[in-house]
Design an enzyme around this catalytic site. Sequence first.
Site, mmCIF file in Angstrom:
data_model
loop_
_atom_site.group_PDB
_atom_site.id
_atom_site.type_symbol
_atom_site.label_atom_id
_atom_site.label_comp_id
_atom_site.label_asym_id
_atom_site.label_seq_id
_atom_site.Cartn_x
_atom_site.Cartn_y
_atom_site.Cartn_z
ATOM 1 C CG HIS A 137 -1.711 -1.229 1.414
ATOM 2 N ND1 HIS A 137 -2.796 -1.528 0.622
ATOM 3 C CD2 HIS A 137 -1.577 -2.265 2.276
ATOM 4 C CE1 HIS A 137 -3.305 -2.695 1.010
ATOM 5 N NE2 HIS A 137 -2.583 -3.159 2.011
ATOM 6 C CB SER A 147 -0.630 0.465 -4.399
ATOM 7 O OG SER A 147 -1.464 0.184 -3.288
ATOM 8 C CB SER A 169 -4.493 0.900 -0.417
ATOM 9 O OG SER A 169 -3.467 0.413 -1.262
ATOM 10 C CG ASP A 221 0.431 -5.974 1.877
ATOM 11 O OD1 ASP A 221 -0.581 -6.680 1.732
ATOM 12 O OD2 ASP A 221 0.517 -5.105 2.766
ATOM 13 C CD GLU A 227 3.470 -5.567 6.206
ATOM 14 O OE1 GLU A 227 2.972 -4.737 6.981
ATOM 15 O OE2 GLU A 227 4.681 -5.831 6.184
ATOM 16 C CG ASN A 278 0.790 -11.878 8.833
ATOM 17 O OD1 ASN A 278 0.147 -10.846 8.852
ATOM 18 N ND2 ASN A 278 0.309 -13.020 9.323
ATOM 19 C CE LYS A 320 1.647 -7.284 9.187
ATOM 20 N NZ LYS A 320 0.279 -7.790 8.909
ATOM 21 C CG ASP A 351 -0.414 -4.357 10.208
ATOM 22 O OD1 ASP A 351 -1.643 -4.316 10.037
ATOM 23 O OD2 ASP A 351 0.388 -4.095 9.323
ATOM 24 C CG ASN A 352 -2.388 -8.813 11.551
ATOM 25 O OD1 ASN A 352 -2.091 -7.979 10.705
ATOM 26 N ND2 ASN A 352 -2.033 -10.077 11.440
ATOM 27 C CB CYS A 389 -7.713 -4.128 12.699
ATOM 28 S SG CYS A 389 -6.869 -4.795 11.243
ATOM 29 C CG HIS A 402 -8.592 -12.782 1.569
ATOM 30 N ND1 HIS A 402 -7.291 -13.080 1.234
ATOM 31 C CD2 HIS A 402 -9.377 -13.555 0.775
ATOM 32 C CE1 HIS A 402 -7.295 -13.996 0.290
ATOM 33 N NE2 HIS A 402 -8.531 -14.296 -0.019
ATOM 34 C CG HIS A 458 -3.037 -0.422 10.333
ATOM 35 N ND1 HIS A 458 -4.406 -0.534 10.449
ATOM 36 C CD2 HIS A 458 -2.583 -1.679 10.077
ATOM 37 C CE1 HIS A 458 -4.759 -1.801 10.266
ATOM 38 N NE2 HIS A 458 -3.673 -2.511 10.032
ATOM 39 C CB SER A 479 4.271 -3.346 10.063
ATOM 40 O OG SER A 479 3.159 -3.826 10.763
ATOM 41 C CD GLN A 520 7.999 -6.221 4.868
ATOM 42 O OE1 GLN A 520 9.026 -6.706 4.400
ATOM 43 N NE2 GLN A 520 6.800 -6.651 4.524
#
Length: 433
Positions: free
Chosen positions: A8, A31, A36, A86, A152, A177, A182, A186-187, A191, A297, A351, A359, A363
């Site tokens: 993204h 992207s 995004s 990603d 990712e 991930n 992460k 992130d998740n 969110c 997803h 995010h 995250s 990476q």
Amino acid sequence: MNINGSLHMTIQTGVLIETLSALGAKVRWCSCNIFSTQDHAAAAIAKAGTSAVFAWKGETLPEYWWCTEQMMTVPGADGCDQLVDDGGDATLLIHKGKEFEAKYAKDGSLPDPAITNNAEFKCILQLLKDSIPLDKTKYTRMAVQCKGVSEETTTGVLRLREMAAKNDLLFPAINVNDCVTKSKFDNVYGCRHSLPDSIMRATDVMIGGKRALVCGYGDVGKGCAFALRGAGARVLITEIDPINALQACMEGFQVVTMEDCVHEIDIFTSATGNFKIITLEHMKKMKNNAIVCNIGHFDNEIDMEDLEQFPGMTVENIKPQVDRFVFPSSGNGVIVLASGRLVNLGCATGHPSFVMSCSFTNQVLAQLDLLKNWKETKAYKNDVYLLPKHLDEKVALLHLPALGAHLTTLSQEQADYIGVKVNGPFKNDTYRY
């Protein structure tokens, strides 16, 4: 070295690109989602002139895959040395390109977009059909040149593991991930911030008092459920996994099936990593103006294909990425956000920076680990690897000062007592945070 990325194209990603460039990489980027891109972020990277970027908000699917091919095509080289991915699209393109080049070399056959009804896969096949006659070994050379990928997302890792299990994976992969710094940040926490942000930006609806259904109670679902409850919604959960379902119950959520509650829910959020979670039949039964969105997803957690092709369907575009689909027989409509794609990136800005810093630190460390592998250690085979625990802890350590946290230090005696080193790692690989 050349690093290519499909992720993204946001402000936060711009900082990742600048970091990789500062470390000496030549970077090309696109992207991984048609909605995004933050155009000002892409423009800033392009204006700086040090990295090439192919991305804009609102790409069509053919444009998206054109951008991916341009990103993967490195002038003066066979391809990138390392890849940041990603969702696995860039990795998929290399693998499918090499596969179809081999078929072309064998019998002259080219990919046939007519063999599939999937709009995205049609684009991939058309791209390769057009590309292979122009350069018969382009993707084969890319596969040889690429020394590894850092992935990712849950979906991308699933794809990598499937390829590795079949011995089809063409280069080593690091699973970013599932690094704790992460997956939890992130998740879960990302969110938890960006789901209500996107729903409110898109609809201005008051979440308090609404009945909300979160499909899936993994890391993403957990963050979504707590965010919606924190905003005052009455939250229900659907789950297939008995452990996750038990967790949901123990944390005060009601676990139901879609069929139990579809007619009474105000806000639907899919967060599973699977497909056909919210089907056309479900949407027919929803109350008028139910809000339907996905944070898990691609665009197939919600059955967008059948919804868009339903005979007599009327689509009212309320504003960009907010559409009301009206069923002809009932006159009831469902409000679909971001065309079923990631709502937090389609209808908001993804995010926040602190989460993405965790995250993207992973990476960068993964890219350095891949570089060390092909330059020095040769330890990684064509398989999927987690970053070592000490690097995961390092990411957390780097971010604690910004939060004013002060860690306690173990004495040598205490460290010996629990069988760890004074400076970590502090948990074994099976520990579940």
